[in-house]
Write an enzyme that holds these catalytic residues in place. Structure first.
Site, PDB file in Angstrom:
ATOM      1  N   LEU A   7      -7.996   6.220   0.746  1.00 49.08           N
ATOM      2  CA  LEU A   7      -8.300   7.325  -0.107  1.00 49.08           C
ATOM      3  C   LEU A   7      -6.725   7.342  -0.815  1.00 49.08           C
ATOM      4  O   LEU A   7      -6.509   8.440  -1.449  1.00 49.08           O
ATOM      5  CB  LEU A   7      -8.591   8.358   0.416  1.00 49.08           C
ATOM      6  CG  LEU A   7     -10.102   8.475   1.085  1.00 49.08           C
ATOM      7  CD1 LEU A   7     -10.152   9.842   1.839  1.00 49.08           C
ATOM      8  CD2 LEU A   7     -11.026   8.420  -0.072  1.00 49.08           C
ATOM      9  N   ARG A   8      -6.003   6.447  -0.527  1.00 50.13           N
ATOM     10  CA  ARG A   8      -4.503   6.911  -1.243  1.00 50.13           C
ATOM     11  C   ARG A   8      -4.937   6.540  -2.786  1.00 50.13           C
ATOM     12  O   ARG A   8      -3.954   6.975  -3.280  1.00 50.13           O
ATOM     13  CB  ARG A   8      -3.607   5.576  -0.800  1.00 50.13           C
ATOM     14  CG  ARG A   8      -3.140   6.087   0.649  1.00 50.13           C
ATOM     15  CD  ARG A   8      -1.609   5.389   0.957  1.00 50.13           C
ATOM     16  NE  ARG A   8      -1.197   5.710   2.321  1.00 50.13           N
ATOM     17  CZ  ARG A   8      -1.390   4.968   3.224  1.00 50.13           C
ATOM     18  NH1 ARG A   8      -1.845   3.862   3.135  1.00 50.13           N
ATOM     19  NH2 ARG A   8      -0.808   5.292   4.479  1.00 50.13           N
ATOM     20  N   GLY A   9      -5.654   5.740  -3.197  1.00 43.03           N
ATOM     21  CA  GLY A   9      -5.939   5.663  -4.649  1.00 43.03           C
ATOM     22  C   GLY A   9      -6.094   6.889  -5.086  1.00 43.03           C
ATOM     23  O   GLY A   9      -5.639   7.188  -6.244  1.00 43.03           O
ATOM     24  N   ASP A  11       0.765  -1.147   0.119  1.00 40.74           N
ATOM     25  CA  ASP A  11       0.000  -0.130   0.013  1.00 40.74           C
ATOM     26  C   ASP A  11       0.922   1.365  -0.141  1.00 40.74           C
ATOM     27  O   ASP A  11       0.445   2.271  -0.288  1.00 40.74           O
ATOM     28  CB  ASP A  11      -0.931   0.125   1.323  1.00 40.74           C
ATOM     29  CG  ASP A  11      -1.872   1.070   1.366  1.00 40.74           C
ATOM     30  OD1 ASP A  11      -2.469   1.124   0.150  1.00 40.74           O
ATOM     31  OD2 ASP A  11      -2.068   1.784   2.113  1.00 40.74           O
TER      32      ASP A  11
END
Length: 332
Positions: free
Chosen positions: A270-272, A189
């Site tokens: 919300l990293r995407g 991630d």
């Protein structure tokens, strides 16, 4: 002498991902999975030679940009600013924790009776690249260290009577063969972009790879001279992209597309979305566009999202196909 980045045949997705991290290091690094002998290590080391040099304090082991940024435990013999290549540091498998984070300098302790800190690989990689080959085979305790540092951007050493802190901000690049094991989800991630590479399928491409590599092995200096103009052009575009990045905009329509894509794919957190946004903006800046558009978003979506998908037992399609399908449905 390093093989020129511009001379790498094919592998366009891998090269694009690395260029984007050069334009915006905040994207979060690159994970490259694929067959052996596909140029993964060559590309990482070639990128370091391609990037413009960094200005840093001559005597600082952490590559500090100014004397004010030098950690207080460093004693400077010379604080003048010098220009040096962007560091690309290899983190080998089986490395000890002391070698990664730094530890007590035994020689100084024995000869002078003083406690002194010997910086590790994280200090050397600050403001540069940290490269881990066969990252999926990395020991868990080293993975935990990297996770802590990636989160904070700071290396903290509290042992043997030492209390040391120093900045450790770098672009993490990992490569490996998926047949040899998967990466821990927590580390996976942390990578902003993910790339899948394979051996060239066209005979003409394979011939060109052999031709260029043979020419480089026989006379590296002549080969570098031949590709110098292409290298300089690419370096200039990266420098221009860095300068243009702060002013490069992304409208509400792009933000909506980022969120819609991640919702459609069921990516966690919300990293995407944030990675999609930064990568789209970096690509726009690299290409000289004033604003990121859906076109840039389409091109970076597989890089930013393929490693963030949950496994779907009812869908046997690979992650790249699933991302492509979502792009066509959401961005139609």
């Amino acid at each position: 002498m390093t093989y020129p980045f511009a001379a790498i045949v094919g592998q366009d997705e891998m090269k694009l991902a690395m260029i984007l991290t050069a334009v915006d290091p905040g994207i979060g690094g690159v994970l490259v999975f694929g067959d052996r002998g596909t140029g993964k290590s060559t590309a990482v080391r070639a990128l370091g030679a391609l990037l413009p040099p960094l200005n840093m304090v001559a005597g600082c082991p952490c590559n500090s940009a100014s004397a004010d940024a030098v950690p207080d435990w460093v004693t400077l013999a010379d604080d003048k600013i010098v220009s040096r290549p962007t560091p690309v540091v290899d983190l080998p498998l089986g490395v000890t924790e002391d070698r990664v984070t730094g530890a007590l300098d035994i020689e100084t302790a024995l000869t002078r009776g003083e406690k002194a800190f010997q910086p590790g690989l994280l200090a050397r990689a600050n403001r540069g690249y940290l490269y881990i080959d066969e990252i999926n085979l990395l020991e868990d305790h080293v993975v935990d260290l990297l996770l802590d540092v990636a989160q904070s951007g700071e290396n903290v050493v509290e042992r043997e009577g030492l209390s040391i802190r120093h900045p450790a901000r770098f672009v993490l690049v990992g490569s490996g063969n998926p047949e040899e094991g998967e990466l821990r989800p927590q580390l996976l991630d942390r990578f902003g972009l993910s790339v899948e590479v394979g051996s060239p399928s066209e005979i003409s491409d394979r011939i060109e790879v052999i031709r260029r590599r043979d020419a480089y092995d026989r006379d590296p200096a002549a080969f570098a001279d031949k590709w110098a103009d292409a290298q300089n052009d690419l370096r200039a575009r990266i420098v221009a992209g860095r300068s243009a990045l702060p002013a490069t905009e992304a409208g509400d329509d792009v933000l909506h597309d980022c969120a819609a894509l991640c919702l459609a794919l069921g990516s966690d957190g919300l990293r995407g979305e944030l990675t999609l946004l930064r990568a789209s903006r970096a690509l726009a800046a690299f290409e000289g566009a004033a604003q990121a558009t859906r076109d840039q978003l389409r091109r970076v979506a597989p890089l930013a999202l393929r490693h963030r998908l949950r496994r779907d037992p009812l869908d046997e399609a690979g992650s790249t196909i699933r991302v492509g399908r979502a792009v066509e449905e959401v961005l139609a």
